[in-house]
Write a protein that holds these residues in place. Structure first.
Motif, PDB file in Angstrom:
ATOM      1  N   LEU A  35       3.341   0.613   5.349  1.00  0.00           N
ATOM      2  CA  LEU A  35       2.692   1.534   5.558  1.00  0.00           C
ATOM      3  C   LEU A  35       2.325   2.862   5.628  1.00  0.00           C
ATOM      4  O   LEU A  35       1.530   3.378   6.844  1.00  0.00           O
ATOM      5  CB  LEU A  35       3.160   0.872   8.088  1.00  0.00           C
ATOM      6  N   PHE A  36       3.144   4.338   5.017  1.00  0.00           N
ATOM      7  CA  PHE A  36       3.041   5.619   5.572  1.00  0.00           C
ATOM      8  C   PHE A  36       2.510   5.697   3.935  1.00  0.00           C
ATOM      9  O   PHE A  36       3.688   5.508   3.587  1.00  0.00           O
ATOM     10  CB  PHE A  36       4.427   5.529   5.429  1.00  0.00           C
ATOM     11  N   GLY A  37       1.478   5.609   4.035  1.00  0.00           N
ATOM     12  CA  GLY A  37       0.629   6.379   2.756  1.00  0.00           C
ATOM     13  C   GLY A  37       1.686   7.449   2.338  1.00  0.00           C
ATOM     14  O   GLY A  37       1.947   7.368   0.680  1.00  0.00           O
ATOM     15  N   PRO A  38       1.578   8.403   3.181  1.00  0.00           N
ATOM     16  CA  PRO A  38       2.338  10.129   2.360  1.00  0.00           C
ATOM     17  C   PRO A  38       3.555   9.644   1.657  1.00  0.00           C
ATOM     18  O   PRO A  38       4.061  10.497   0.489  1.00  0.00           O
ATOM     19  CB  PRO A  38       2.435  11.132   3.688  1.00  0.00           C
ATOM     20  N   LEU A  39       4.745   9.000   2.514  1.00  0.00           N
ATOM     21  CA  LEU A  39       5.640   8.201   1.720  1.00  0.00           C
ATOM     22  C   LEU A  39       5.761   7.665   0.716  1.00  0.00           C
ATOM     23  O   LEU A  39       6.137   8.267  -0.074  1.00  0.00           O
ATOM     24  CB  LEU A  39       6.021   7.772   2.224  1.00  0.00           C
ATOM     25  N   VAL A  40       5.000   6.738   0.670  1.00  0.00           N
ATOM     26  CA  VAL A  40       4.445   6.731  -0.969  1.00  0.00           C
ATOM     27  C   VAL A  40       4.284   6.921  -2.207  1.00  0.00           C
ATOM     28  O   VAL A  40       4.857   6.966  -2.888  1.00  0.00           O
ATOM     29  CB  VAL A  40       3.525   5.141  -0.724  1.00  0.00           C
ATOM     30  N   ARG A  41       3.075   7.935  -1.692  1.00  0.00           N
ATOM     31  CA  ARG A  41       2.800   8.856  -2.460  1.00  0.00           C
ATOM     32  C   ARG A  41       3.771  10.218  -3.011  1.00  0.00           C
ATOM     33  O   ARG A  41       4.125  11.031  -4.476  1.00  0.00           O
ATOM     34  CB  ARG A  41       2.042  10.052  -1.797  1.00  0.00           C
ATOM     35  N   GLU A  42       4.920  10.102  -2.676  1.00  0.00           N
ATOM     36  CA  GLU A  42       6.140  11.129  -2.538  1.00  0.00           C
ATOM     37  C   GLU A  42       7.140  10.689  -3.278  1.00  0.00           C
ATOM     38  O   GLU A  42       7.463  11.055  -4.334  1.00  0.00           O
ATOM     39  CB  GLU A  42       7.130  11.569  -0.921  1.00  0.00           C
ATOM     40  N   ASN A  43       6.986   9.570  -3.303  1.00  0.00           N
ATOM     41  CA  ASN A  43       8.031   8.384  -4.399  1.00  0.00           C
ATOM     42  C   ASN A  43       7.138   8.948  -5.562  1.00  0.00           C
ATOM     43  O   ASN A  43       7.889   8.308  -6.583  1.00  0.00           O
ATOM     44  CB  ASN A  43       7.877   6.799  -3.708  1.00  0.00           C
ATOM     45  N   VAL A  44       5.740   7.890  -5.600  1.00  0.00           N
ATOM     46  CA  VAL A  44       5.322   8.105  -6.948  1.00  0.00           C
ATOM     47  C   VAL A  44       5.535   9.401  -7.304  1.00  0.00           C
ATOM     48  O   VAL A  44       5.136   9.579  -8.808  1.00  0.00           O
ATOM     49  CB  VAL A  44       3.256   7.714  -6.230  1.00  0.00           C
ATOM     50  N   LEU A  45       5.462  10.938  -6.646  1.00  0.00           N
ATOM     51  CA  LEU A  45       5.059  11.430  -7.193  1.00  0.00           C
ATOM     52  C   LEU A  45       6.965  12.391  -7.645  1.00  0.00           C
ATOM     53  O   LEU A  45       6.800  13.076  -8.006  1.00  0.00           O
ATOM     54  CB  LEU A  45       4.143  12.824  -6.754  1.00  0.00           C
TER      55      LEU A  45
END
Length: 529
Positions: free
Chosen positions: A407-417
């Motif tokens: 649900l949390f786009g910023p968290l997923v972005r952090e994991n990708v990067l």
């Protein structure tokens, strides 16, 4: 008879121009709530999202007992929209949790309605109203206890091709922003001319229509401008670089709906091993995904589970990413992890869930409220992971989100990067067993579709209970498995290393709109005093 003077909270002009003056505000709000629910799965009438803000803003702008109050509109909207949308919570958490979650959303809607009612008096209302809407969405995704950003207008547009570029540019919140902007522009475009045709008694006079068409020009301008920006925005997904052979294993069968104990844990794990054996027999695999809680206990607790993990590692030659609940650092605690199992069966890496669900994975202030009925369904507390990370599985760089972390786009972005190089694909590992046969799995899948759009990655949405799928960077869904049917799916997934604008800049709309909505609420409250 002398008419009473309007109170400070009254806005005679806004009241006189209400298009729907014959309708009770609660009915308008309830219609908006129903439209929001129907714009999401299972109905997926996504175009209905564009009338939701208009209906709610109109309802929230009514007068009640001489003063403006958005509470009746918020209650009607929230009870219909979220009461229906969250009904899947009842089997797993009970009616108390369902009611509490709906009430929290109603309170946030009350604040949103209060803001919209006052912002209508000011210029550039469609834009300011849209910013307020996104800001309140961001606040409810944060407060209380970590928030719950479910059922946004942005989520309702994952199947709409012309909205996808906005998600790549600025994420889910940008999609919500433009839905609200277009909807509020439509509201002004309709309300102005219709209100101008009414006489003093409130009756519509058709002979006035021609001379009052200009009353809706401002609304038309906002409507057209918002639609133009969205349709002209074109951002292609990042280029693909190689492919990976992936197997998604879902071991939960219809007959396992009986509960959870160690014997059942062993049966589910053994099922996963058998399915993996079948998948590997068809050819080499670069990644095998066992979803969240496939190993629903620490392997050290059971010789059977330890043997299953060891054999699975050998079968997959160290290409296994297995969802398991491991022992926590304290008694009655656990670690919700996706573990990398090597060819000898050893756990050589893992991602530990960072954003836990209150009352689902832990009980806040358990010593004080642990006696409350229903909380016995959460006997142990999860311990959150501290680090964002990319996990290496057989040479692949994989970002992981576990269950509602999607649900949390910023968290997923952090994991990708998080790694030295960005992840090549995203795995959303989830359970969803306790929700049974409702629309929750499809709603949850839409969250993964948003994350695919934002990150430009292919997403493996893997569920123990079924509804597993592969999602392309435009949000398209491929290879959807059946619910509660033990099976596996082999798929060839393109790998991506490039970036979207969202990956490069992050969710800048979120903090901006949170700040603006808070400042606007404070300023308007002080002005009304």
């Amino acid at each position: 008879m002398i008419a009473p003077e309007p109170t400070q909270d009254s806005d005679p002009q806004a009241d006189a121009t209400s298009t729907w003056s014959a309708w009770p505000s609660w009915l308008l709000a309830a219609a908006g709530g129903l439209a929001l629910y129907l714009s999401h799965p299972d109905a997926e009438i996504r175009v209905l999202a564009f009338v939701v803000p208009a209906l709610f803003a109109s309802a929230a702008s009514r007068q009640h007992a001489g003063r403006r109050s958005a509470l009746p509109a918020a209650a009607a909207f929230g009870m219909v929209a979220y009461g229906l949308m969250f009904r899947w919570l009842i089997p797993s958490a009970g009616y108390a949790a369902w009611v509490l979650l709906v009430v929290v959303h109603v309170l946030w809607l009350w604040g949103l309605g209060w803001l919209l009612a006052r912002l209508r008096r000011w210029p550039a209302f469609p834009l300011t109203g849209a910013l307020a809407w996104v800001g309140i969405d961001a606040w409810r995704a944060t407060v209380p206890l970590g928030g719950f950003a479910w059922g946004t207008l942005g989520t309702s547009q994952v199947g709409v091709d012309w909205m996808v570029p906005m998600g790549r540019i600025a994420g889910e919140n940008a999609m919500t922003l433009f839905v609200v902007l277009i909807s509020l522009g439509l509201l002004l475009a309709v309300e102005g001319p219709l209100a101008a045709t009414r006489d003093a008694a409130g009756r519509i006079r058709l002979e006035r229509v021609r001379s009052t068409l200009g009353a809706g020009q401002v609304g038309v301008a906002w409507l057209a401008g918002g639609a133009l920006v969205v349709t002209l925005a074109t951002v292609e997904p990042p280029a693909e670089d190689g492919v990976a052979q992936v197997a998604i294993v879902q071991p939960w069968d219809e007959e396992f709906w009986q509960g959870s104990d160690l014997a059942l844990d062993e049966v589910v794990a053994s099922n996963a091993l058998d399915l993996t054996r079948q998948a590997v027999a068809e050819g080499p695999l670069d990644l095998v995904v066992w979803p969240e809680s496939t190993i629903d206990a620490d392997p050290s607790r059971s010789a059977v589970l330890a043997t299953v993990v060891e054999q699975a590692g050998m079968l997959t030659d160290g290409h296994l990413l297995a969802g398991m609940n491991r022992n926590g650092p304290r008694p009655r605690t656990f670690l919700n992890t996706s573990a990398v199992v090597d060819a000898t069966g050893d756990i050589v890496g893992s991602y530990q869930k960072r954003h836990l669900v209150p009352f689902g994975e832990y009980v806040p202030a358990r010593s004080l409220i642990g006696w409350f009925p229903g909380l016995e369904q959460t006997p142990n507390d999860g311990v959150p992971g501290a680090d964002r990370q990319v996990v290496e599985v057989g040479g692949l760089r994989v970002a992981v989100a576990i269950c509602f972390e999607s649900l949390f786009g910023p968290l997923v972005r952090e994991n990708v990067l998080a790694g030295d190089e960005p992840a090549q694909l995203l795995v959303v590992s989830t359970n969803d067993v306790s929700f049974k046969r409702v629309d929750q799995p499809a709603q949850h899948r839409d969250q993964s579709r948003l994350r695919a759009i934002e990150t430009g990655r292919w997403v493996v949405h893997a569920s123990v209970a079924g509804g597993s799928t592969v999602i392309d960077p435009s949000g398209g869904v491929h290879e959807v498995s059946d619910l509660f049917e033990a099976e596996y799916r082999r798929v060839e997934i393109p790998l991506v290393t490039g970036s979207t604008p969202f990956l490069r800049t992050g969710d800048w709309l979120r903090p901006l709109t949170m700040l603006l909505s808070a400042v606007a609420a404070l300023a308007l409250a002080l002005m009304s005093r």
